[in-house]
Scaffold this active site. Structure first.
Site, PDB file in Angstrom:
ATOM      1  N   ASP A 172      -2.115   5.882  -4.975  1.00 49.75           N
ATOM      2  CA  ASP A 172      -2.389   5.015  -3.818  1.00 49.75           C
ATOM      3  C   ASP A 172      -2.790   3.620  -4.281  1.00 49.75           C
ATOM      4  O   ASP A 172      -3.924   3.386  -4.695  1.00 49.75           O
ATOM      5  CB  ASP A 172      -3.505   5.638  -2.973  1.00 49.75           C
ATOM      6  CG  ASP A 172      -3.809   4.844  -1.719  1.00 49.75           C
ATOM      7  OD1 ASP A 172      -3.184   3.795  -1.510  1.00 49.75           O
ATOM      8  OD2 ASP A 172      -4.678   5.280  -0.949  1.00 49.75           O
TER       9      ASP A 172
ATOM     10  N   ASP B 202       0.810  -1.215   0.000  1.00 50.37           N
ATOM     11  CA  ASP B 202       0.000   0.000   0.000  1.00 50.37           C
ATOM     12  C   ASP B 202       0.843   1.264   0.000  1.00 50.37           C
ATOM     13  O   ASP B 202       1.456   1.593   1.021  1.00 50.37           O
ATOM     14  CB  ASP B 202      -0.905  -0.038   1.236  1.00 50.37           C
ATOM     15  CG  ASP B 202      -1.790   1.178   1.360  1.00 50.37           C
ATOM     16  OD1 ASP B 202      -2.004   1.862   0.353  1.00 50.37           O
ATOM     17  OD2 ASP B 202      -2.270   1.444   2.473  1.00 50.37           O
TER      18      ASP B 202
END
Length: 417
Positions: free
Chosen positions: A291, A106
């Site tokens: 992201d 992430d």
């Protein structure tokens, strides 16, 4: 929207041409991590959890001794698994090469989270649990974490162990062991944990995220990672690359954009256009976040509702052929998303069907009277100083190969193959 979300990883960089010419020395081995995709559930609750301010309570002092460093200067790619084009997961070893956990890599968070064997809650026991008592390299640091978010609470502590990602071995990697879980943020998820790849300013107690330890221990020739997200559902053709990028996964030129706030991978955008028209979504400029841990595109609530009103996506898919092009403009470069990039079709069981898998728009529109079309968008108000900002999640990153360059603090995008 972190849980409709996926988490995965890759790498990147002044002058585009000169870097491209020298970025792949023949003697360097690239580390690649294959990513798996997992189902999206409780989307906003996971994002809330990861971005919530974490209360830290230290119970011990950290040993300031220097870490053992392995000088390998290698590169590697790791295969990732694609679950329904909503999440990509790969494996990380902790406490031993064979002690593997399925994680989301992430770029929108900075801590490593894993369920502890000491946790008896359903959300922990429903997944693989880390057991420090079985590791000879486990170090108890005992720094407490307490994270409250909209739908629950997680409690744990930060400890350390040897981590393995592909062929890269990282000594003394700090990670958060979840010892108590209230709420269902992880209970129904199809992954065992999260590996954050954002900047260390976001990390608990200023501990190094995984990639910062890789940098500190000088394990790669280039401090760059990159992501390729395939749209082949159920495949392991997606990939995270450490130490460089793979030109086989993109076409055309790789364009780089400077990071403007070293917290998220936060970039300045010139504008957001619909069929080339300025809707006033960036009156004072826009910020965007690359992201890999968020499945959808998110935007400030008021601006996103204006965008959705303009797109006017028919829930019965009747106007699929007429939907406009959505363009994010960064440093004068247009990144175009067509309807097949930003529309999801939901079947009668609530499962997402990838628009891109259909042979034609006609087949997409005609398939099943009980299906509906929805935009891959979610309102999300990121507070100052990082926000307001738009999140370029997997909807964007599956179309554009992304490179994250810590040597030069920039992100690169190119059209994915």
């Amino acid at each position: 929207m972190k849980l409709a979300v996926g988490l995965a990883i890759l790498l990147a960089i002044g002058s585009c041409t000169s870097f491209l010419e020298e970025q792949q020395p023949m003697e360097n081995k690239i580390y690649k991590i294959k990513l798996d995709r997992t189902e999206s559930q409780a989307r906003k609750s996971l994002f809330d959890f990861i971005t919530t301010s974490q209360q830290y309570r230290s119970s011990v002092d950290i040993d300031g001794s220097e870490m053992a460093m392995t000088q390998t200067k290698q590169k590697e790619s790791i295969k990732l698994y694609n679950f329904k084009n909503t999440q990509y997961t790969g494996e990380i070893g902790l406490g031993g090469q064979d002690n593997k956990f399925k994680v989301i890599f992430d770029t929108g968070s900075a801590n490593i989270w894993l369920n502890s064997a000491r946790c008896n809650d359903y959300g922990c026991q429903n997944h693989k649990q880390y057991d420090g008592s079985k590791s000879s390299t486990y170090e108890h640091l005992g720094y407490d974490l307490d994270v409250e978010f909209g739908t629950g609470e997680l409690m744990g502590e930060i400890n350390a162990d040897t981590a393995y990602v592909g062929g890269v071995k990282i000594a003394k990697q700090e990670f958060a062991e979840i010892v108590r879980e209230n709420g269902d943020v992880f209970a129904q998820s199809d992954f065992d944990g999260i590996v954050g790849l954002a900047y260390p300013t976001m990390a608990a107690y200023n501990f190094n995220p995984l990639f910062d330890n890789i940098m500190q221990q000088k394990l790669l020739d280039r401090n760059v990672f990159s992501f390729y997200f395939s749209r082949q559902e159920g495949s392991r053709s997606s990939e995270l690359t450490f130490g460089g990028w793979d030109t086989d996964h993109f076409q055309g030129e790789l364009h780089f954009h400077n990071v403007v706030n070293k917290y998220y991978w936060l970039l300045d955008a010139d504008n957001i256009l619909v069929n080339g028209q300025d809707l006033g979504l960036c009156k004072h400029g826009c910020k965007v976040v690359a992201d890999t841990g968020t499945s959808l595109l998110t935007g400030p609530s008021d601006d996103l509702y204006d965008l959705l009103d303009t797109l006017n996506i028919d829930e019965n898919c009747k106007n699929a052929k007429e939907l406009p092009k959505l363009t994010f403009v960064l440093d004068g470069i247009n990144y175009d998303l067509d309807a097949n990039d930003y529309v999801m079709k939901i079947d009668s069981q609530g499962n997402e069907i990838a628009y891109d898998t259909f042979a034609s728009i006609d087949s997409f529109v005609e398939m099943g009277a009980n299906c509906q079309c929805v935009g891959s968008f979610m309102p999300l108000d990121i507070p100052s100083p990082q926000g307001p900002a738009w999140i370029l999640g997997d909807t964007f990153l599956s179309k554009f190969y992304s490179v994250y360059d810590r040597d030069n603090d920039r992100v690169g995008f190119a059209r994915a193959k």
